[in-house]
Enzyme design. Structure first.
Site, PDB file in Angstrom:
ATOM      1  CG  HIS A 124      -8.931   5.903   1.350  1.00  6.50           C
ATOM      2  ND1 HIS A 124      -8.938   5.597   0.013  1.00  6.50           N
ATOM      3  CD2 HIS A 124      -8.305   4.866   1.961  1.00  6.50           C
ATOM      4  CE1 HIS A 124      -8.347   4.414  -0.172  1.00  6.50           C
ATOM      5  NE2 HIS A 124      -7.950   3.952   1.003  1.00  6.50           N
ATOM      6  NE  ARG A 166      -4.372   5.492   2.539  1.00  2.00           N
ATOM      7  CZ  ARG A 166      -4.861   4.599   3.356  1.00  2.00           C
ATOM      8  NH1 ARG A 166      -5.541   4.982   4.421  1.00  2.00           N
ATOM      9  NH2 ARG A 166      -4.700   3.324   3.142  1.00  2.00           N
ATOM     10  CG  HIS A 197      -9.867   6.263   5.472  1.00  3.87           C
ATOM     11  ND1 HIS A 197     -10.845   5.311   5.355  1.00  3.87           N
ATOM     12  CD2 HIS A 197      -8.698   5.570   5.633  1.00  3.87           C
ATOM     13  CE1 HIS A 197     -10.304   4.100   5.431  1.00  3.87           C
ATOM     14  NE2 HIS A 197      -9.004   4.242   5.616  1.00  3.87           N
ATOM     15  NE  ARG A 242      -4.538   5.346   8.983  1.00  4.50           N
ATOM     16  CZ  ARG A 242      -5.130   4.332   8.345  1.00  4.50           C
ATOM     17  NH1 ARG A 242      -4.971   3.099   8.768  1.00  4.50           N
ATOM     18  NH2 ARG A 242      -5.884   4.547   7.303  1.00  4.50           N
ATOM     19  CD  GLU A 293      -3.021  -1.071   2.222  1.00  3.81           C
ATOM     20  OE1 GLU A 293      -4.010  -0.340   2.137  1.00  3.81           O
ATOM     21  OE2 GLU A 293      -2.784  -1.782   3.188  1.00  3.81           O
TER      22      GLU A 293
HETATM   23  P1  FAD Z   1     -13.652   0.636  16.121  1.00  2.00           P
HETATM   24  O1  FAD Z   1     -13.288  -0.595  15.428  1.00  2.00           O
HETATM   25  O2  FAD Z   1     -14.395   1.650  15.348  1.00  2.00           O
HETATM   26  O3  FAD Z   1     -14.523   0.217  17.407  1.00  2.00           O
HETATM   27  C1  FAD Z   1     -15.192   1.204  18.167  1.00  2.00           C
HETATM   28  C2  FAD Z   1     -16.075   0.514  19.202  1.00  2.00           C
HETATM   29  O4  FAD Z   1     -16.576   1.502  20.093  1.00  2.00           O
HETATM   30  C3  FAD Z   1     -17.294  -0.188  18.630  1.00  2.00           C
HETATM   31  O5  FAD Z   1     -17.488  -1.397  19.322  1.00  2.00           O
HETATM   32  C4  FAD Z   1     -18.451   0.777  18.939  1.00  2.00           C
HETATM   33  O6  FAD Z   1     -19.678   0.140  19.124  1.00  2.00           O
HETATM   34  C5  FAD Z   1     -17.967   1.349  20.267  1.00  2.00           C
HETATM   35  N1  FAD Z   1     -18.547   2.650  20.617  1.00  2.00           N
HETATM   36  C6  FAD Z   1     -18.516   3.814  19.932  1.00  2.00           C
HETATM   37  N2  FAD Z   1     -19.154   4.787  20.625  1.00  2.00           N
HETATM   38  C7  FAD Z   1     -19.579   4.216  21.774  1.00  2.00           C
HETATM   39  C8  FAD Z   1     -20.308   4.689  22.899  1.00  2.00           C
HETATM   40  N3  FAD Z   1     -20.743   5.957  22.989  1.00  2.00           N
HETATM   41  N4  FAD Z   1     -20.596   3.820  23.894  1.00  2.00           N
HETATM   42  C9  FAD Z   1     -20.188   2.514  23.825  1.00  2.00           C
HETATM   43  N5  FAD Z   1     -19.499   2.022  22.790  1.00  2.00           N
HETATM   44  C10 FAD Z   1     -19.186   2.862  21.783  1.00  2.00           C
HETATM   45  N6  FAD Z   1      -6.986   0.258   9.087  1.00  2.00           N
HETATM   46  C11 FAD Z   1      -6.005  -0.638   8.801  1.00  2.00           C
HETATM   47  O7  FAD Z   1      -5.028  -0.736   9.530  1.00  2.00           O
HETATM   48  N7  FAD Z   1      -6.131  -1.430   7.703  1.00  2.00           N
HETATM   49  C12 FAD Z   1      -7.182  -1.377   6.857  1.00  2.00           C
HETATM   50  O8  FAD Z   1      -7.252  -2.119   5.900  1.00  2.00           O
HETATM   51  C13 FAD Z   1      -8.198  -0.423   7.134  1.00  2.00           C
HETATM   52  N8  FAD Z   1      -9.261  -0.301   6.298  1.00  2.00           N
HETATM   53  C14 FAD Z   1     -10.280   0.546   6.648  1.00  2.00           C
HETATM   54  C15 FAD Z   1     -11.403   0.597   5.841  1.00  2.00           C
HETATM   55  C16 FAD Z   1     -12.483   1.393   6.206  1.00  2.00           C
HETATM   56  C17 FAD Z   1     -13.696   1.455   5.334  1.00  2.00           C
HETATM   57  C18 FAD Z   1     -12.413   2.161   7.391  1.00  2.00           C
HETATM   58  C19 FAD Z   1     -13.555   3.020   7.801  1.00  2.00           C
HETATM   59  C20 FAD Z   1     -11.271   2.121   8.183  1.00  2.00           C
HETATM   60  C21 FAD Z   1     -10.200   1.319   7.826  1.00  2.00           C
HETATM   61  N9  FAD Z   1      -9.055   1.254   8.599  1.00  2.00           N
HETATM   62  C22 FAD Z   1      -8.067   0.363   8.288  1.00  2.00           C
HETATM   63  C23 FAD Z   1      -8.980   1.963   9.881  1.00  2.00           C
HETATM   64  C24 FAD Z   1      -9.275   0.955  11.010  1.00  2.00           C
HETATM   65  O9  FAD Z   1     -10.347   0.141  10.611  1.00  2.00           O
HETATM   66  C25 FAD Z   1      -9.638   1.645  12.304  1.00  2.00           C
HETATM   67  O10 FAD Z   1      -8.696   2.630  12.600  1.00  2.00           O
HETATM   68  C26 FAD Z   1      -9.653   0.633  13.452  1.00  2.00           C
HETATM   69  O11 FAD Z   1     -10.473  -0.456  13.114  1.00  2.00           O
HETATM   70  C27 FAD Z   1     -10.154   1.316  14.709  1.00  2.00           C
HETATM   71  O12 FAD Z   1     -10.342   0.339  15.690  1.00  2.00           O
HETATM   72  P2  FAD Z   1     -10.936   0.790  17.090  1.00  2.00           P
HETATM   73  O13 FAD Z   1     -11.047  -0.463  17.894  1.00  2.00           O
HETATM   74  O14 FAD Z   1     -10.176   1.920  17.625  1.00  2.00           O
HETATM   75  O15 FAD Z   1     -12.399   1.360  16.752  1.00  2.00           O
HETATM   76  C1  SIN Z   2      -7.433   0.576   2.392  1.00  5.67           C
HETATM   77  O1  SIN Z   2      -7.653  -0.633   2.273  1.00  5.67           O
HETATM   78  O2  SIN Z   2      -7.196   1.328   1.455  1.00  5.67           O
HETATM   79  C2  SIN Z   2      -7.481   1.156   3.751  1.00  5.67           C
HETATM   80  C3  SIN Z   2      -6.282   0.775   4.475  1.00  5.67           C
HETATM   81  C4  SIN Z   2      -6.098   1.688   5.627  1.00  5.67           C
HETATM   82  O3  SIN Z   2      -6.850   2.640   5.792  1.00  5.67           O
HETATM   83  O4  SIN Z   2      -5.137   1.462   6.383  1.00  5.67           O
END
Ligand code: FAD
Ligand code: SIN
Length: 552
Positions: A260, A306, A365, A400, A144
């Site tokens: 993104h 990006r 993103h 990032r 990537e």
């Molecule tokens: P999240 O996975 O968003 O979890 C948040 C949690 O908090 C959920 O369980 C939700 O229910 C809970 N929550 C929220 N508000 C409250 C509240 N008020 N009370 C109680 N619970 C709450 N990153 C990569 O490294 N590789 C990738 O390929 C990649 N692809 C992506 C593709 C997309 C479409 C997106 C949107 C993001 C992508 N990212 C990727 C970024 C990555 O997915 C996120 O940064 C990461 O998953 C965040 O994890 P997290 O556990 O911090 O939050």
């Molecule tokens: C992507 O698959 O392009 C998202 C990967 C990332 O946000 O880290």
């Protein structure tokens, strides 16, 4: 050496809590460790605290799949192949971070990467890349933007997030010391004698309750819903960030938000992500006339950082008067097999990715800034840890590196869980502070009705227009005034409706973002100021830190 510029935000005492309550009369639960959120970060934290022998309560706003983790496509970056080395991954991360990464945090997370991948494999994630005997399907690691080596692990092609979230959900459910409450909305953090001692929330019936704990891990994820165009799901409304700020924790580098380059653009359809891995496999961005967008813009072409690709797309859209450009993946052999989810989704709009260019434009993103934490995942509010996208750990700096965030969530989630377990307190020793209460001056029966949907859309449009890919001081200043005005209007409206609570969190987060963006008079990483288009040498390297109150 990176210095800090510390600011205080205009904030009234009556904004401290979103809902009225009186601790003495609230239904009360108590747990040694409480984890808010169960994406990659929260679930990793809960599992590691439980592994340390602690009883853990996990609160999540929706169900198990309502997270950004579930949406992740590209994969997880980690150094595990022969031609790769920790130093290379560290160098790539620092380069993309444009001087603002904390080097010791980068080094720690990168070196823990292989361990994070092993833990996920042990939990049942079947990565596409082989590790000997784990059932990998034999694909090679993907590449990537910003990575000097192919080091991204995927699962199910472009369904990495689904695979990771499913295994974590199963592990949470199976663990005897973990209890999960679904459809529980954390609303505010309770602070007693300078320590986070509880969370005020609405249970699945919408009833206000308080949960006391010895330690709290904030892992509530992202804030992409503040923007009109975003890859983030509906859950990403910045609740945790706003909650932590209201409770007195510092937030850092909020001006940095990653856009993104490629979200599917069909008017009226959700802006679904088209993974960067598609460009990594050879897809090319073209305009309507078929001209390549990135030619002559950057030596890394379509895999440039990006922010550069996103701004180049925007410039091309403006110059030829179009609403989008196209991602041409037709030259990738068996593209539909490598990216089955994207192929299915595009097919549902009549686009065959083997033959048709995909209409795309940039979208908000990833929230790079967040609640300031140290290497133990501690915020500066005692009792409160933070990890994942809600936190600013120092890994990403001003931008990032792709696929570094799942890595960060898994590695620092584990750390946060361990540290929280150390601070856990037996429930029999936890006492609610009977003096904690809040009565708002808001009214249930305002003279003029309010259209929350209209205000929400206005905020999202304003953020996209004035705090998006290209910013300018005078527009940011105007935006700050408008956001503050809307916040004050909502202060007068009492209610528990999800829409109202989400909007208040998003308005505060938007204001923190605009304030930080206004304060940084230079362009760096994801933050581009038309009025200060260069990185500033004379101001030196600094983090933007915003607090509710300045400490003595
Ligand atoms: P999240 O996975 O968003 O979890 C948040 C949690 O908090 C959920 O369980 C939700 O229910 C809970 N929550 C929220 N508000 C409250 C509240 N008020 N009370 C109680 N619970 C709450 N990153 C990569 O490294 N590789 C990738 O390929 C990649 N692809 C992506 C593709 C997309 C479409 C997106 C949107 C993001 C992508 N990212 C990727 C970024 C990555 O997915 C996120 O940064 C990461 O998953 C965040 O994890 P997290 O556990 O911090 O939050
Ligand atoms: C992507 O698959 O392009 C998202 C990967 C990332 O946000 O880290």
């Amino acid at each position: 050496m990176i210095s800090k510029k510390v600011f205080q935000l205009d904030f009234f005492e009556e904004e401290r809590f979103l809902i009225p309550f009186y601790s003495r009369y609230l239904p009360t639960y108590a747990w040694p460790v409480v984890v808010l959120g169960a994406g990659a970060a929260g679930a990793s934290a809960a599992l590691s605290a439980a592994q340390m022998g602690r009883e853990v309560l996990v609160l999540r706003k929706g169900g198990g799949d309502d997270s950004n983790t579930f949406q992740a496509q590209g994969g997880i970056a980690a150094v595990l192949s022969d031609g790769d080395h920790f130093d290379l991954h560290i160098r790539d991360t620092l380069k993309v971070g444009c001087g603002l990464c904390e080097p010791e945090v980068v080094s720690f997370i990168v070196k823990e990467g292989p361990g994070g991948i092993s833990r996920l494999r042990e939990l049942g994630v079947k990565f596409d890349q082989p590790s000997g005997d784990d059932g990998g399907n034999g694909s090679s690691l993907s590449r990537e933007g910003g990575h000097s080596r192919s080091r991204v692990f995927s699962a199910g092609g472009d369904s990495t997030g689904k695979a990771v979230q499913a295994s974590l959900n199963q592990a949470l459910q199976n663990h005897p010391r973990i209890t999960v409450m679904d459809h529980f909305r954390a609303v505010d953090l309770l602070v007693s004698e300078g320590r986070c001692t509880g969370v005020l929330g609405l249970d699945e019936n919408g009833r206000p309750v308080q949960v006391l704990g010895g330690a709290f891990v904030l892992a509530t994820g992202a804030s992409g819903q503040i923007y009109r165009e975003t890859t983030n799901p509906d859950i990403a409304t910045a609740d945790g960030l706003a909650m932590a700020f209201r409770a007195g924790a510092s937030v850092r580098d909020m001006e940095f938000f990653q856009f993104h380059p490629t979200t599917l653009y069909i008017a009226g359809a959700a802006r679904v992500l088209i993974s960067e891995a598609v460009r990594g496999a050879g897809a090319v961005l073209r305009d309507r006339k078929g001209e390549p967008v990135m030619e002559g813009v950057h030596p890394q072409g379509d895999l440039a950082p990006r922010d550069i690709v996103s701004r180049a797309i925007l410039a091309r859209m403006v110059s030829i008067g179009d609403t989008n450009v196209f991602l041409d993946a037709t030259g990738i052999p068996e593209v539909e097999k490598h990216f089955p989810q994207i192929a299915r989704m595009c097919a549902s709009f009549g686009i065959d990715i083997c033959k048709d260019p995909i209409p795309v434009r940039p979208g908000a993103h990833y929230m790079v800034g967040g609640v300031q934490t140290d290497l133990q995942a501690r915020s500066d509010l005692p009792g409160l840890f933070a990890c994942g996208e809600v936190a600013s750990s120092g890994l990403h700096g001003a931008n990032r590196l792709a696929s570094n965030s799942l890595l960060e969530a898994v590695v620092l989630g584990e750390v946060a869980g361990k540290e929280a377990a150390e601070e856990a307190t037996e429930p029999s020793l936890l006492r609610a502070d009977p003096h904690l209460k809040f009565s708002s001056k808001a009214s249930h029966d305002p003279v003029a009705p309010l259209n929350l949907g209209d205000m929400l859309y206005s905020m999202k449009s304003l953020m996209w227009r004035d705090a998006g890919l290209i910013r300018e001081g005078s527009q940011l200043k105007d935006s700050l005034e408008k956001l503050r005005f809307w916040e004050k209007v909502l202060l007068r409206r009492e209610g528990h409706s999800p829409g109202l609570l989400d909007l208040r969190n998003m308005l505060l987060t938007s204001r923190l973002l605009c304030f930080s963006a206004f304060s940084r008079e230079e362009s760096r990483g994801t933050h581009f100021r038309r009025d200060f288009p260069e990185e500033s040498q004379e101001k030196g390297l600094f983090h933007t830190v915003v607090r509710r109150e300045l400490q003595a």
